[in-house]
Every structure is written in structure tokens, then in C-alpha cells.
Design an enzyme around this catalytic site. Structure first.
Site, mmCIF file in Angstrom:
data_model
loop_
_atom_site.group_PDB
_atom_site.id
_atom_site.type_symbol
_atom_site.label_atom_id
_atom_site.label_comp_id
_atom_site.label_asym_id
_atom_site.label_seq_id
_atom_site.Cartn_x
_atom_site.Cartn_y
_atom_site.Cartn_z
ATOM 1 N N HIS A 1 -8.760 6.180 -2.501
ATOM 2 C CA HIS A 1 -7.771 7.140 -2.691
ATOM 3 C C HIS A 1 -8.239 8.611 -2.638
ATOM 4 O O HIS A 1 -7.522 9.506 -1.920
ATOM 5 C CB HIS A 1 -6.981 6.849 -4.011
ATOM 6 C CG HIS A 1 -6.221 5.610 -3.750
ATOM 7 N ND1 HIS A 1 -5.299 5.410 -2.987
ATOM 8 C CD2 HIS A 1 -6.118 4.606 -4.791
ATOM 9 C CE1 HIS A 1 -4.399 4.241 -3.223
ATOM 10 N NE2 HIS A 1 -5.198 3.635 -4.212
ATOM 11 N N GLU B 1 -3.013 3.552 0.266
ATOM 12 C CA GLU B 1 -3.479 2.240 -0.266
ATOM 13 C C GLU B 1 -4.394 1.655 1.060
ATOM 14 O O GLU B 1 -5.273 0.890 0.410
ATOM 15 C CB GLU B 1 -2.333 1.271 -0.606
ATOM 16 C CG GLU B 1 -2.806 0.148 -1.414
ATOM 17 C CD GLU B 1 -3.399 0.318 -2.869
ATOM 18 O OE1 GLU B 1 -3.190 1.592 -3.183
ATOM 19 O OE2 GLU B 1 -3.979 -0.493 -3.382
ATOM 20 N N HIS C 1 -12.159 1.248 -4.895
ATOM 21 C CA HIS C 1 -10.632 1.506 -4.562
ATOM 22 C C HIS C 1 -10.351 2.882 -4.745
ATOM 23 O O HIS C 1 -9.735 3.517 -3.926
ATOM 24 C CB HIS C 1 -10.005 0.429 -5.449
ATOM 25 C CG HIS C 1 -8.552 0.445 -5.302
ATOM 26 N ND1 HIS C 1 -7.879 -0.601 -4.506
ATOM 27 C CD2 HIS C 1 -7.482 1.159 -5.550
ATOM 28 C CE1 HIS C 1 -6.495 -0.073 -4.499
ATOM 29 N NE2 HIS C 1 -6.144 0.891 -5.201
ATOM 30 N N GLU C 2 -10.616 3.397 -6.055
ATOM 31 C CA GLU C 2 -10.017 4.770 -6.414
ATOM 32 C C GLU C 2 -10.761 5.629 -5.608
ATOM 33 O O GLU C 2 -10.163 6.893 -5.276
ATOM 34 C CB GLU C 2 -10.322 5.127 -7.982
ATOM 35 C CG GLU C 2 -9.498 3.963 -8.730
ATOM 36 C CD GLU C 2 -7.815 4.022 -8.556
ATOM 37 O OE1 GLU C 2 -7.189 5.082 -7.776
ATOM 38 O OE2 GLU C 2 -7.360 2.772 -8.873
HETATM 39 ZN ZN ZN Z 1 -4.546 1.953 -4.916
#
Ligand code: ZN
Length: 506
Positions: A274, A300, A270-271
Site C-alpha cells: 500500500h 489492495e 502487505h502494508e
Molecule cells: Zn490492505
């Protein structure tokens, strides 16, 4: 472009970039506070951050900034260049926002949120909402004052002014319009899954792996999907986040749970999503709006796409499975590909948003949206948050929340003074599904490539279609350009149902 406009434009860019040098120093202090700083540093850190925030605000709202923007805007030749026009349009938007807030309010917010973050962490550890409540009340007061300074449409509400900071143009009415029809469809799918004839094996979600080994796995996967460790770091923090100063210095964090490798793997992917977005921004535009991400919803979409569309795909696990025993221990060889793929896709309503599966995740977001809309709107007192939170978890997820730590104290966002932020998570899921469908249509064989550890195709596509534009296009315009359609919930429901129905035999 006339000679004067050229120099005004250059002067504007310099002014923007020098302000970014200051504001990104504050971002580095944020990272330090979350990963390195001893507790004793708190008070001085709050003063450091408040001072820098004030300096940034003074520059961002200065007459000089306004004059530079006006000078470029008044030259039709300069504005004929679409990149210049987009940069100036966004600089003007930021300037309008900055000039609406008095410096004293900016400073008060920075100081209060720095202290409140610390109090939230203590209150969360003690599972004691009452300890955090006075700080949240103070923050809500400041947020309402902020919203009133920004202003909002006549038929809108205070919450809209706050949400617009994260997702330009976002309103509570628009969010409710997306959430209301999505809620029953998700609830229906979840209830069918609850009574499904088949359940995926979830043994891998209760399999002990040391933190060091999990960290090795996280680093390997992050690097393989495209995070550049020469231009970024991966550290540990209570709440995973992605920060840093610019595209060549991106700081992401994750957290490790020895009982569940998928926690760290999911949050690292997830990170990384980003971080790959940040690293994909155009360095020649850094410090200007064209070198910044466009909105939190689009941000996101990048993190959720790598976490879900990639990290929870069968092809991804087909690539990772043979390597797992070598990285996390030979015991892992007892899990088949079906076991691993199944474990990554277990649907089970739980208390914690960041640990939630793809199907229940958006219901967690809906709870937070409803509460913050009511708190900012004034129909709910801060003291009433725990009971409303617990009631909504019962209604939407069928759960009895046992304590505030697993309830309304679980997220850092409100302690940072961020309200109007949570819906961007669900918008991100919707954007992710729609963008990923477009990527698959445009690049046949994309998903099969994941099975061979080939992720550069998706990364390159995202870089060319999303990252490199910065804030040139508004989020809705960007999605329309890339996918040829306005945002819709259909791709998300197709993605969830297409994967979960066969897994659960429904
Ligand atoms: Zn996030």
C-alpha cells in the site's frame, strides 16, 4: 487553452489542494489516534475530527468548487488535454458525491465513528458483541441515510451506493457474480488440500522471536522491496494500516506476534505494498484526483502482490533464508529453504481474516460481504450478526467460532462506518494475480531476480503502469490497458493451484 480557462483550471487545482491540506490533517489525527494518543484524548479528538470533516465537506460541496469545475468543463480547448479532462471528470464525480450529503450527516458520521472505534476496541478486548452493538446500529442507520442521499440504480440496492465510494462502479450484483463461481473452486481446492498426501512443514510458524528482532526484520524487508523511510514511517497498532498525508509522508503500521514471525512479515509486506503505491503517486499532482489512488481494489492489488506473489514465493525465501539467522537469531538456521517456503504457504482454515492463507482468505471476505449486504439491505438486524457469522464460518470454512473476539468483532472496518469495503480485498487478489502475470510476461526472469534480492524491476513496472496514473483511468480500464484483458478469476486460480498443488502433492 484560453486565458480564462487556464486561470479557472489553476483556481480549481488550488481549491482542491487546499482542501487536501485540511483532509490530510485529519488523516494524521487518525494515525495519531491509532498509534500514540492516550485513551483520555478520545472525546476532544472526536470533536477535532468532526470539525475538520465538516470544513472539508463545506469546501468540497461549495458553490465555488462547482463553478470552477463548470468553468473548465465549458472550455473545449482546455478539455482537449486528456490529463485535464481526467482531472476535471474525477473532480466532478467527487463534487456530485459531496453535494448529495448534508453537512450534519457528515459531522454525525465522523463523531460517531470516532467513538465507535474506541468502543469496538473495548468490546473486542472483552469479546462482547453486545457492548458494540448499539454503536454499530447507530452507524448502520447513518450508512443507510448516506446510501439514500447518494442514490443507486433502480435494479440495484443500497449497498451499491456505499461500495461505489471504494470501488467506482462496484455493485452487489457484480460482486456476487464474481464470488459465486469462485466460491466452489476455492472450496474444492481447500478440501483437496485437507486430505492431501503431503503437508509443508510449519515449524517456522511456531518459533519464538522477540518483537525487537521482528521489527528489525520488518524494516529490512520493507526497505528492500522499496519502501522509502525518508518519506514514510513504520509503527505499531492493533490493526495494521497504511495512512499518512501524501506521497512524501506515508505512515504504515504493523503488529507483532512473538510466536509467529510470518504474521508481522506478511502484514509488513502487505502494508508496504500500500505504502509503495502511495509513495509512487505523482507529487506534482498531489491534492488533485491525478495524485490519488484510483480505488481500494487496485490499492489492495498492490499490497497483496507484495505479500503473496512476492512474499510467499520460493525465490523470495531463497533470498531471505541465508540472512535470517543474523537478523532473528542463530536458532533460525535450523530451518531449511523448504521449511521456510512451506511455512509461508500452509493452508489451514482459521478464524482470523488477516492471518488467513491465500486459499482461504477470499472465503473470509465472502462471509463479510453476505452479512453487510443483508444488514444494509434490512434483511438482517445488527443483533443477529454473531449467529449468522458463526453459521457462515461453519458452512464455508468448517469452523466453530469460539467467541466474538475471534468472530464478528475481529475487524475494525464496520466500527469506522466502512461497509461495502470488504469485497475490494478479493477484487484486489484478482487484480494482483492478473497484473503479476502481465509483469512476468513483460519482464522475463522477474521472479528469479527475487532470489537475488532484486525487487526494483517489479516496483518500477508498477510505478509506471499503475501508481503514476492516479485516478486517470477507471479500475477496469486500467487493468484492461495494462494486461490487455478484462478482469478474470483465472490468473488467481492459476496462481493458487500452480503453487499449492505441488506443495501438497495433489
Ligand atoms: Zn490492505
Amino acid at each position: 487553452m484560453s486565458a480564462t480557462a487556464t486561470s479557472s483550471f489553476d483556481a480549481l487545482v488550488t481549491h482542491l489542494q487546499e482542501t487536501a491540506l485540511l483532509s490530510t490533517s485529519n488523516a494524521l489525527l487518525d494515525w495519531d489516534q491509532e498509534t500514540q494518543m492516550p485513551a483520555g484524548g478520545l472525546e476532544w479528538r472526536a470533536r477535532q475530527q468532526a470539525l475538520i470533516a465538516r470544513m472539508v465537506h463545506e469546501r468540497s460541496s461549495s458553490i465555488e468548487r462547482g463553478d470552477l469545475i463548470a468553468a473548465v468543463e465549458s472550455d473545449p480547448a482546455a478539455m482537449a488535454d486528456p490529463q485535464t479532462a481526467a482531472l476535471v471528470r474525477e473532480a466532478h464525480r467527487d463534487y456530485s458525491k459531496a453535494t448529495k450529503l448534508p453537512a450534519s450527516l457528515v459531522e454525525e458520521m465522523a463523531k460517531t465513528s470516532s467513538m465507535a472505534k474506541h468502543e469496538w476496541a473495548e468490546a473486542r478486548a472483552a469479546s462482547d458483541f453486545k457492548r458494540f452493538a448499539p454503536w454499530l446500529e447507530k452507524l448502520v442507520g447513518l450508512l443507510r441515510a448516506q446510501a439514500d442521499c447518494y442514490g443507486y440504480a433502480k435494479d440495484g440496492e443500497r449497498w451499491d451506493a456505499l461500495a461505489d465510494l471504494y470501488e467506482p462502479g462496484c455493485t452487489a450484483k457484480h460482486v456476487a457474480g464474481v464470488f459465486d463461481p469462485l466460491r466452489p473452486r476455492l472450496q474444492k481446492l481447500i478440501s483437496e488440500i485437507k486430505s492431501a498426501p503431503r503437508k509443508p512443514a510449519d515449524g517456522f510458524n511456531d518459533f519464538h522471536v522477540s518483537v525487537d528482532r521482528q521489527e528489525a526484520l520488518s524494516r529490512l524487508v520493507a526497505e528492500r522491496i522499496g519502501f522509502d523511510f525518508n518519506r514514510g514511517r513504520l509503527d505499531r497498532s492493533t490493526h495494521p494500516f497504511c495512512g499518512g498525508t501524501h506521497c512524501n509522508d506515508v505512515r504504515m503500521t504493523t503488529r507483532y506476534n512473538e510466536r509467529c514471525v510470518n504474521d508481522a512479515l506478511g502484514s509488513t509486506m502487505h502494508e508496504s505494498g500500500h505504502a509503495i503505491y502511495e509513495q509512487g503517486l505523482d507529487f506534482s499532482r498531489i491534492g488533485t484526483p491525478l495524485g490519488e489512488s484510483v480505488s481500494l481494489g487496485i490499492h489492495e492489488s498492490q499490497s497483496r502482490m507484495w505479500e503473496n506473489q512476492v512474499g510467499r514465493s520460493r525465490a523470495f525465501w531463497a533470498w531471505l533464508a541465508p540472512q535470517l539467522p543474523g537478523i532473528i537469531g542463530t536458532d533460525a538456521s535450523r530451518f531449511s529453504l523448504d521449511d521456510l517456503y512451506g511455512a509461508a504457504n500452509v493452508v489451514e482454515p482459521g478464524f482470523i481474516r488477516v492471518e488467513a492463507d491465500e486459499a482461504t482468505y477470499n472465503l473470509h471476505v465472502m462471509v463479510r460481504f453476505e452479512i453487510e449486504r443483508a444488514v444494509i439491505g434490512g434483511s438482517l438486524e445488527v443483533a443477529g450478526i454473531p449467529s449468522v457469522w458463526n453459521r457462515l464460518y461453519k458452512d464455508l470454512l468448517g469452523l466453530d467460532v469460539p467467541d466474538d473476539r475471534r468472530g464478528c468483532l475481529q475487524d475494525i472496518h464496520w466500527s469506522m462506518g466502512a461497509m461495502g469495503y470488504f469485497p475490494t480485498y478479493t477484487l484486489g487478489n484478482l487484480y494482483a494475480s492478473q497484473l503479476f502475470e502481465a509483469a512476468c510476461e513483460q519482464m522475463p526472469g522477474l521472479v528469479e531476480g527475487f532470489g537475488r534480492g532484486e525487487f526494483a524491476g517489479l516496483r518500477g513496472w508498477l510505478n509506471a503502469n499503475i501508481h503514476t496514473h492516479g485516478r486517470r483511468y477507471a479500475p477496469s480500464e486500467l487493468v484492461q490497458r495494462v494486461t490487455g484483458k478484462p478482469l478474470s478469476a483465472e490468473p488467481l486460480m492459476r496462481h493458487l493451484e500452480g503453487k499449492l498443488r505441488p506443495l501438497y502433492g495433489i
